[in-house]
Design a protein around this motif. Structure first.
Motif, short mmCIF file in Angstrom:
data_model
loop_
_atom_site.label_atom_id
_atom_site.label_comp_id
_atom_site.label_asym_id
_atom_site.label_seq_id
_atom_site.Cartn_x
_atom_site.Cartn_y
_atom_site.Cartn_z
N ALA A 1 9.17 -12.35 3.41
CA ALA A 1 9.31 -12.13 1.97
C ALA A 1 8.20 -11.17 1.55
N PRO A 2 8.51 -9.99 1.05
CA PRO A 2 7.47 -9.03 0.67
C PRO A 2 6.47 -9.66 -0.30
N GLN A 3 5.21 -9.38 -0.06
CA GLN A 3 4.16 -9.93 -0.90
C GLN A 3 3.62 -8.85 -1.83
N SER A 4 3.45 -9.21 -3.08
CA SER A 4 2.86 -8.26 -4.02
C SER A 4 1.35 -8.25 -3.83
N ILE A 5 0.77 -7.08 -3.81
CA ILE A 5 -0.66 -6.90 -3.62
C ILE A 5 -1.26 -6.40 -4.93
N THR A 6 -2.14 -7.17 -5.51
CA THR A 6 -2.79 -6.76 -6.74
C THR A 6 -3.96 -5.83 -6.40
N PRO A 7 -3.90 -4.58 -6.82
CA PRO A 7 -5.00 -3.67 -6.50
C PRO A 7 -6.33 -4.18 -7.06
N ILE A 8 -7.39 -4.11 -6.24
CA ILE A 8 -8.71 -4.50 -6.69
C ILE A 8 -9.33 -3.39 -7.51
N LYS A 9 -9.11 -2.16 -7.09
CA LYS A 9 -9.67 -1.00 -7.78
C LYS A 9 -8.90 0.24 -7.36
N PRO A 10 -8.95 1.29 -8.16
CA PRO A 10 -8.25 2.52 -7.77
C PRO A 10 -8.89 3.14 -6.54
N SER B 1 -10.10 6.04 -5.87
CA SER B 1 -11.31 6.84 -6.06
C SER B 1 -12.55 5.98 -6.25
N LYS B 2 -12.38 4.70 -6.62
CA LYS B 2 -13.52 3.81 -6.84
C LYS B 2 -13.83 2.94 -5.62
N SER B 3 -13.06 3.10 -4.54
CA SER B 3 -13.24 2.29 -3.35
C SER B 3 -14.23 2.95 -2.39
N SER B 4 -14.79 2.14 -1.49
CA SER B 4 -15.72 2.64 -0.48
C SER B 4 -15.35 2.07 0.88
N VAL B 5 -15.68 2.80 1.93
CA VAL B 5 -15.47 2.37 3.31
C VAL B 5 -16.83 2.33 4.00
N TYR B 6 -17.09 1.24 4.73
CA TYR B 6 -18.37 1.01 5.39
C TYR B 6 -18.21 1.15 6.90
N MET C 1 -3.06 15.50 14.64
CA MET C 1 -3.32 15.57 13.21
C MET C 1 -4.73 16.06 12.91
N GLY C 2 -5.59 16.03 13.94
CA GLY C 2 -6.99 16.38 13.75
C GLY C 2 -7.93 15.20 13.76
N LEU C 3 -7.41 14.02 14.13
CA LEU C 3 -8.22 12.80 14.18
C LEU C 3 -8.35 12.38 15.65
N ARG C 4 -9.52 12.60 16.22
CA ARG C 4 -9.76 12.27 17.62
C ARG C 4 -10.34 10.87 17.75
N PHE C 5 -9.92 10.15 18.77
CA PHE C 5 -10.41 8.80 19.07
C PHE C 5 -10.36 7.89 17.84
N PRO C 6 -9.16 7.59 17.32
CA PRO C 6 -9.06 6.71 16.14
C PRO C 6 -9.57 5.32 16.48
N CYS C 7 -10.50 4.82 15.69
CA CYS C 7 -11.13 3.52 15.96
C CYS C 7 -10.92 2.54 14.82
N GLY C 8 -11.66 2.71 13.73
CA GLY C 8 -11.61 1.75 12.64
C GLY C 8 -10.36 1.86 11.80
N ILE C 9 -9.86 0.71 11.36
CA ILE C 9 -8.73 0.65 10.43
C ILE C 9 -9.09 -0.32 9.32
N THR C 10 -8.82 0.04 8.09
CA THR C 10 -9.02 -0.90 6.98
C THR C 10 -7.96 -0.64 5.91
N LEU C 11 -7.44 -1.72 5.33
CA LEU C 11 -6.52 -1.60 4.20
C LEU C 11 -7.35 -1.34 2.96
N LEU C 12 -7.02 -0.29 2.23
CA LEU C 12 -7.81 0.09 1.06
C LEU C 12 -7.44 -0.77 -0.14
N PRO C 13 -8.41 -1.02 -1.03
CA PRO C 13 -8.20 -1.97 -2.14
C PRO C 13 -7.18 -1.55 -3.17
N ASP C 14 -6.69 -0.30 -3.12
CA ASP C 14 -5.67 0.09 -4.10
C ASP C 14 -4.31 -0.52 -3.79
#
Length: 441
Positions: free
Chosen positions: A35-44, A46-51, A386-399
């Motif tokens: 059953a598809p789950q609705s995801i409430t965006p935490i922030k847009p 442009s306001k998100s960060s990746v660590y 695509m220009g992305l060598r050795f893809p490592c980290g993956i994260t779902l963005l808060p939007d």
């Protein structure tokens, strides 16, 4: 012990941790309809960060000198002789912040309220907490006990007051047959001080990745299963693997509820994604020699570069990614040709909104999308093109719309969830100096 731990976790996590339902895990049935789950965006976006915790800060310079000699970058380092990593905070608006932190870190997690983060020590003694905004040091704490090593991953309980961390037992060979002596532990820590408030066994050897599911009721743990050779006392290649497995633990009591073993003696079970008891996906890694890899890739007719994510003399060979189901043998996802691309499986994330698992395989420059219910391969990308060598980290963005994938040394690419279309305009091109995992907040 159960009562003490119950009181501890109840006070730490409040109503989010309920008493386990009797027989819940053992009564797991057939695959549930999605059953598809609705995801409430935490922030847009442009306001998100990746660590990103960078592995090789000694390769980084600022103002013409090593970063460890710069007073701003090294402000958190009191002893430069001890291990440290370069943490990079990439704003999706393009702003970057960086600082050294005193941990031999592998992964990074941010608390649900974004008030504190943790850099997870791996194969070393220290864990650190930091301020996600300034990257200033908040706390440094040792591993579980003398000789114990950080397992590299953490998970915050829902209210953000407690963090669970995987920890590894002292390295030793299996000489007496007592495998339980090699089991790792989950430490229960305060988020601000990282002080240990309790712990329980992972029921597996060398625990690594961990995930909380079912409203923090269950903890899912990936256990490498690797042991030293009893004759040489060394970690050999290929690895001697005993009981590589996923364990499912009741968070409240620490009780083992299920153990799903791969029965592969040469492949470690390193990372996982989990959305529910019937949505557990596990990545394997199989080490071999460079001669082994040369035979594996003997059909190649195009020159390729060396694998900068592996160690000298060691190569990552193909190892199937698995779907783990109760009462069934672990099921390989994808066909033979897909498995051939699964070299150095690293990050994997579950997208509940679209019922898909997204996994990276840096040694093959590959990003693979799996169907959550069937485990079928839906899409497979050669990110090098695509220009992305050795893809490592993956994260779902808060939007709630996008996810990010980072290259081992540099570059952050943004894809649309569900369609997996590349959003070239949102891509960024920082340098990380080597890494494995990322997280967004």
């Amino acid at each position: 012990m159960a009562l003490t731990r119950r009181n501890l976790l109840t006070s730490a996590a409040g109503a989010l941790i309920a008493a386990p339902l009797a027989g819940c895990v053992t009564q797991e049935g057939p695959e549930q309809a999605f059953a598809p789950q609705s995801i409430t965006p935490i922030k847009p976006l442009s306001k998100s960060s990746v660590y990103v915790p960078g592995y090789m800060p000694n390769a980084a310079q600022v103002n013409g000198r090593p970063v460890k000699e710069d007073s701003y970058f090294a402000r958190n380092i009191s002893d430069p002789a001890r291990p440290f990593r370069l943490l990079t905070r990439i704003g999706m608006d393009g702003e970057a912040r960086q600082a050294l932190l005193p941990a031999y870190a592998h992964d990074v997690e941010i608390s649900p309220d974004s008030s504190v983060g943790v850099m997870c020590g791996f194969e070393a003694t220290d864990q650190v907490a930091f301020d996600p905004d300034t990257l200033d040091l908040v706390a440094v704490a040792p591993s579980f006990d003398k000789g114990w090593r950080g397992g590299g991953h953490a998970a915050y309980l829902g209210n953000g007051k407690t963090v669970l961390m995987s920890e590894r037992a002292p390295k030793q060979s299996l000489r007496d047959g007592k495998i339980e002596a090699h089991y790792g532990r989950i430490t229960i820590r305060d988020v601000d001080t990282l002080k240990i408030r309790g712990s329980y066994s992972t029921h597996g050897i060398d625990p690594h990745d961990i995930r909380l599911i079912e409203n923090d009721r269950y903890l899912v743990v990936a256990n490498y299963g690797s042991l030293r050779n009893a004759s040489t006392g060394k970690m050999e290649v290929p690895r001697h693997v005993h009981e590589a497995c996923v364990t499912i633990i009741d968070v409240d009591s620490g009780k083992l509820l299920d153990k799903r073993v791969t029965n592969r003696r040469d492949s470690e079970l390193r990372h996982l994604a989990a959305g529910a008891l019937d949505r557990i996906f596990a990545i394997q890694a199989r080490l071999g020699s460079e001669a082994d890899l040369a035979r594996d890739l003997g059909h190649e007719r195009e020159a390729y570069g060396e694998d900068i994510t592996s160690e000298p003399g060691i190569a990552y060979r193909a190892a199937a990614t698995l779907k783990m189901a109760k009462g069934k043998a672990p099921r390989q996802m994808g066909g033979r040709r897909d498995t051939a691309e699964m070299r150095h499986g690293l990050s994997i994330r579950y997208d509940a909104k679209h019922d898909q698992a997204i996994a990276s395989y840096p040694s093959a420059h590959r990003l693979i999308i799996f169907d959550g219910a069937s485990g079928a391969v839906l899409q497979s990308f050669d990110t090098h093109k695509m220009g992305l060598r050795f893809p490592c980290g993956i994260t779902l963005l808060p939007d709630g719309v996008h996810y990010a994938v980072t290259g081992y040394w540099e570059n952050l690419f943004v894809f649309e969830r569900g369609s997996h279309r590349l959003n070239r305009e949102a891509c960024l091109y920082p340098t990380f100096f080597g890494h494995s995992h990322i997280t967004a907040a």
